[in-house]
Design an enzyme around this catalytic site. Structure first.
Site, PDB file in Angstrom:
ATOM      1  N   TYR A  14       0.841  -1.211   0.000  1.00  0.00           N
ATOM      2  CA  TYR A  14       0.000   0.000   0.000  1.00  0.00           C
ATOM      3  C   TYR A  14       0.873   1.257   0.000  1.00  0.00           C
ATOM      4  O   TYR A  14       0.359   2.368  -0.129  1.00  0.00           O
ATOM      5  CB  TYR A  14      -0.924   0.062   1.227  1.00  0.00           C
ATOM      6  N   HIS A  70       0.651 -11.614   2.320  1.00  0.00           N
ATOM      7  CA  HIS A  70      -0.491 -10.927   1.689  1.00  0.00           C
ATOM      8  C   HIS A  70      -1.333 -11.873   0.799  1.00  0.00           C
ATOM      9  O   HIS A  70      -2.553 -11.871   0.880  1.00  0.00           O
ATOM     10  CB  HIS A  70       0.036  -9.745   0.874  1.00  0.00           C
TER      11      HIS A  70
HETATM   12  N1  LIG Z   1      -5.718  -8.543   2.366  1.00  0.00           N
HETATM   13  C1  LIG Z   1      -6.159  -8.194   1.192  1.00  0.00           C
HETATM   14  O1  LIG Z   1      -5.874  -8.834   0.177  1.00  0.00           O
HETATM   15  C2  LIG Z   1      -7.005  -6.980   1.052  1.00  0.00           C
HETATM   16  C3  LIG Z   1      -7.116  -6.108   2.107  1.00  0.00           C
HETATM   17  N2  LIG Z   1      -7.909  -5.005   2.021  1.00  0.00           N
HETATM   18  C4  LIG Z   1      -8.018  -4.166   3.237  1.00  0.00           C
HETATM   19  O2  LIG Z   1      -9.395  -3.994   3.512  1.00  0.00           O
HETATM   20  C5  LIG Z   1      -9.654  -2.609   3.668  1.00  0.00           C
HETATM   21  C6  LIG Z   1     -11.084  -2.280   3.333  1.00  0.00           C
HETATM   22  O3  LIG Z   1     -11.371  -2.657   2.001  1.00  0.00           O
HETATM   23  P1  LIG Z   1     -11.634  -1.584   0.852  1.00  0.00           P
HETATM   24  O4  LIG Z   1     -11.368  -2.263  -0.427  1.00  0.00           O
HETATM   25  O5  LIG Z   1     -10.905  -0.343   1.169  1.00  0.00           O
HETATM   26  O6  LIG Z   1     -13.190  -1.371   0.865  1.00  0.00           O
HETATM   27  P2  LIG Z   1     -14.340  -1.129   1.957  1.00  0.00           P
HETATM   28  O7  LIG Z   1     -15.293  -2.248   1.805  1.00  0.00           O
HETATM   29  O8  LIG Z   1     -13.778  -0.843   3.279  1.00  0.00           O
HETATM   30  O9  LIG Z   1     -15.015   0.168   1.368  1.00  0.00           O
HETATM   31  C7  LIG Z   1     -14.310   1.389   1.315  1.00  0.00           C
HETATM   32  C8  LIG Z   1     -15.134   2.374   0.512  1.00  0.00           C
HETATM   33  O10 LIG Z   1     -16.369   2.581   1.158  1.00  0.00           O
HETATM   34  C9  LIG Z   1     -16.578   3.969   1.431  1.00  0.00           C
HETATM   35  N3  LIG Z   1     -17.245   4.020   2.721  1.00  0.00           N
HETATM   36  C10 LIG Z   1     -16.715   3.737   3.930  1.00  0.00           C
HETATM   37  N4  LIG Z   1     -17.638   3.789   4.889  1.00  0.00           N
HETATM   38  C11 LIG Z   1     -18.797   4.135   4.287  1.00  0.00           C
HETATM   39  C12 LIG Z   1     -20.098   4.358   4.767  1.00  0.00           C
HETATM   40  N5  LIG Z   1     -20.391   4.208   6.053  1.00  0.00           N
HETATM   41  N6  LIG Z   1     -21.052   4.685   3.858  1.00  0.00           N
HETATM   42  C13 LIG Z   1     -20.760   4.794   2.551  1.00  0.00           C
HETATM   43  N7  LIG Z   1     -19.529   4.605   2.032  1.00  0.00           N
HETATM   44  C14 LIG Z   1     -18.562   4.269   2.900  1.00  0.00           C
HETATM   45  C15 LIG Z   1     -15.196   4.574   1.435  1.00  0.00           C
HETATM   46  O11 LIG Z   1     -15.277   5.918   1.073  1.00  0.00           O
HETATM   47  P3  LIG Z   1     -14.239   7.058   1.528  1.00  0.00           P
HETATM   48  O12 LIG Z   1     -12.913   6.417   1.737  1.00  0.00           O
HETATM   49  O13 LIG Z   1     -14.264   7.995   0.381  1.00  0.00           O
HETATM   50  O14 LIG Z   1     -14.770   7.674   2.784  1.00  0.00           O
HETATM   51  C16 LIG Z   1     -14.476   3.740   0.370  1.00  0.00           C
HETATM   52  O15 LIG Z   1     -14.800   4.200  -0.923  1.00  0.00           O
HETATM   53  C17 LIG Z   1      -8.623  -1.959   2.752  1.00  0.00           C
HETATM   54  O16 LIG Z   1      -8.498  -0.573   2.974  1.00  0.00           O
HETATM   55  C18 LIG Z   1      -7.419  -2.781   3.092  1.00  0.00           C
HETATM   56  O17 LIG Z   1      -6.870  -2.316   4.324  1.00  0.00           O
HETATM   57  C19 LIG Z   1      -8.630  -4.738   0.889  1.00  0.00           C
HETATM   58  C20 LIG Z   1      -8.537  -5.557  -0.199  1.00  0.00           C
HETATM   59  C21 LIG Z   1      -7.718  -6.742  -0.209  1.00  0.00           C
HETATM   60  O1  LIG Z   2      -5.729  -4.165  -1.280  1.00  0.00           O
HETATM   61  C1  LIG Z   2      -5.175  -5.250  -1.145  1.00  0.00           C
HETATM   62  O2  LIG Z   2      -4.776  -5.643  -0.049  1.00  0.00           O
HETATM   63  C2  LIG Z   2      -4.939  -6.120  -2.298  1.00  0.00           C
HETATM   64  O3  LIG Z   2      -4.506  -7.217  -2.113  1.00  0.00           O
HETATM   65  C3  LIG Z   2      -5.155  -5.686  -3.709  1.00  0.00           C
HETATM   66  O4  LIG Z   2      -5.312  -6.835  -4.506  1.00  0.00           O
HETATM   67  C4  LIG Z   2      -6.347  -4.845  -3.972  1.00  0.00           C
HETATM   68  O5  LIG Z   2      -7.449  -5.620  -3.573  1.00  0.00           O
HETATM   69  C5  LIG Z   2      -6.369  -4.465  -5.408  1.00  0.00           C
HETATM   70  O6  LIG Z   2      -7.338  -4.645  -6.014  1.00  0.00           O
HETATM   71  C6  LIG Z   2      -5.167  -3.856  -6.020  1.00  0.00           C
HETATM   72  O7  LIG Z   2      -5.438  -3.586  -7.380  1.00  0.00           O
END
Ligand SMILES: NC(=O)C1=CN([C@@H]2O[C@H](COP(=O)(O)OP(=O)(O)OC[C@H]3O[C@@H](n4cnc5c(N)ncnc54)[C@H](OP(=O)(O)O)[C@@H]3O)[C@@H](O)[C@H]2O)C=CC1
Ligand SMILES: O=C(O)C(=O)[C@@H](O)[C@H](O)C(=O)CO
Length: 277
Positions: free
Chosen positions: A49, A107
């Site tokens: 990230y 990851h």
């Molecule tokens: N281990 C892995 O492979 C992965 C890990 N992750 C982790 O998971 C976390 C969360 O997943 P992520 O993909 O970010 O998505 P989320 O499901 O957390 O959704 C985030 C989005 O939702 C919006 N949002 C947040 N709260 C609200 C609300 N109450 N009402 C309406 N909209 C809302 C945010 O807007 P805004 O930010 O504009 O406020 C942002 O656009 C990531 O940040 C990361 O840390 C994600 C993907 C893969």
């Molecule tokens: O956000 C993470 O942790 C990921 O593993 C990524 O794969 C993320 O979900 C992604 O879509 C990056 O293009």
């Protein structure tokens, strides 16, 4: 419901974490500082990230004692070879500017590379030196977890996987639970896709005077999982933490469970084949 949960190694962490993907640089520091001010004590980061520095800076700017905050980071796929993994873990810690990272995960398994057991050994060894306190994985399927157990005898304390109503990952969650592995939910509100307009969840939300996002997060808590929603703006950060003052009925839980579907992933990333570097 308690707002803390105990992992299999005894570490106690918050039941709701804060996702930090896309929160980078000084804007990222500000958003993460805001999350800390609003009550979050568990920050989900990753080497990939490019924001371990922002996480560390936000912690230093806060008046919160280091031992009250759980910092999670993750090892990228390009560093699975043992020596590279050892260096990448050290680099992660250096980037945070902190003395240690609380919870460090692989990851993605990147099964085609066939190096995740080496990476796991590097996490086990780095833990012995105190650089990382608890160790786990992300996006691991049962076949990958079995291999870790067979080859090292050490099981992860957590497996961070996709869990949201359209892809609830029930079988993998059950496998994690059967092994004492905590499930952390990524993209727990579906990356704010059309799920936030789901009419079935909206009806349940209205009956509790809560938002759709809050009902989804509450459903995840009642599944005994640990969501890590990301929100940049303060009102959403607060909204996503205000999920401990109501309860879904068993019927409501079942209704949300039934929304899952084979094509429900937020992105086309099946850990059996997805390789991320
Ligand atoms: N281990 C892995 O492979 C992965 C890990 N992750 C982790 O998971 C976390 C969360 O997943 P992520 O993909 O970010 O998505 P989320 O499901 O957390 O959704 C985030 C989005 O939702 C919006 N949002 C947040 N709260 C609200 C609300 N109450 N009402 C309406 N909209 C809302 C945010 O807007 P805004 O930010 O504009 O406020 C942002 O656009 C990531 O940040 C990361 O840390 C994600 C993907 C893969
Ligand atoms: O956000 C993470 O942790 C990921 O593993 C990524 O794969 C993320 O979900 C992604 O879509 C990056 O293009």
């Amino acid at each position: 419901m308690e707002n803390l949960i105990k992992l299999s190694d005894g570490r106690i962490i918050p039941r709701v974490g804060f996702g930090t993907y896309l929160l980078n640089g000084y804007q990222g520091v500000n958003a993460i500082s805001s999350a800390l001010n609003n009550g979050y004590r568990f920050l989900d980061s990753a080497f990939n990230y490019d924001n371990e520095g922002a996480v560390g800076e936000a912690i230093r700017r806060s008046n919160i004692s280091r031992d009250e905050i759980t910092v999670l980071s993750k090892l990228p796929g390009r560093f699975h070879a043992y020596d590279q993994a050892i260096k990448a873990i050290q680099e992660s810690v250096l980037r945070t500017g902190l003395d240690y990272i609380d919870l460090y995960l692989i990851h993605w398994p990147n099964p085609n590379q066939k190096l995740y057991v080496e990476a796991w050994q590097a996490l086990i060894d780095s833990q012995k030196f105190g650089l990382i306190k608890s160790i786990g994985v992300s996006n691991f399927l049962p076949e990958h977890l079995e291999k870790l157990e067979q080859e090292t005898g050490v099981l992860p304390v957590a497996n961070e996987i996709e869990v949201q109503p359209y892809f609830n990952n029930a079988d993998l969650r059950a496998y994690n639970a059967s092994k004492g592995i905590a499930t952390i939910d990524w993209s727990p509100i579906g990356h704010a896709n059309q799920m936030l307009k789901d009419q079935t969840i909206a009806v349940i939300a209205a009956s509790h005077s809560k938002s759709v996002a809050q009902v989804i997060l509450r459903w995840e808590l009642q599944l005994n999982t640990i969501p890590v929603p990301k929100a940049t703006i303060q009102s959403r950060q607060l909204e996503n933490l205000a999920v401990f003052d109501f309860q879904l009925t068993e019927a409501e839980m079942q209704t949300i469970n039934s929304l899952t579907r084979p094509d429900g992933r937020t992105s086309n990333q099946d850990p059996a084949t997805h390789e991320e570097f």
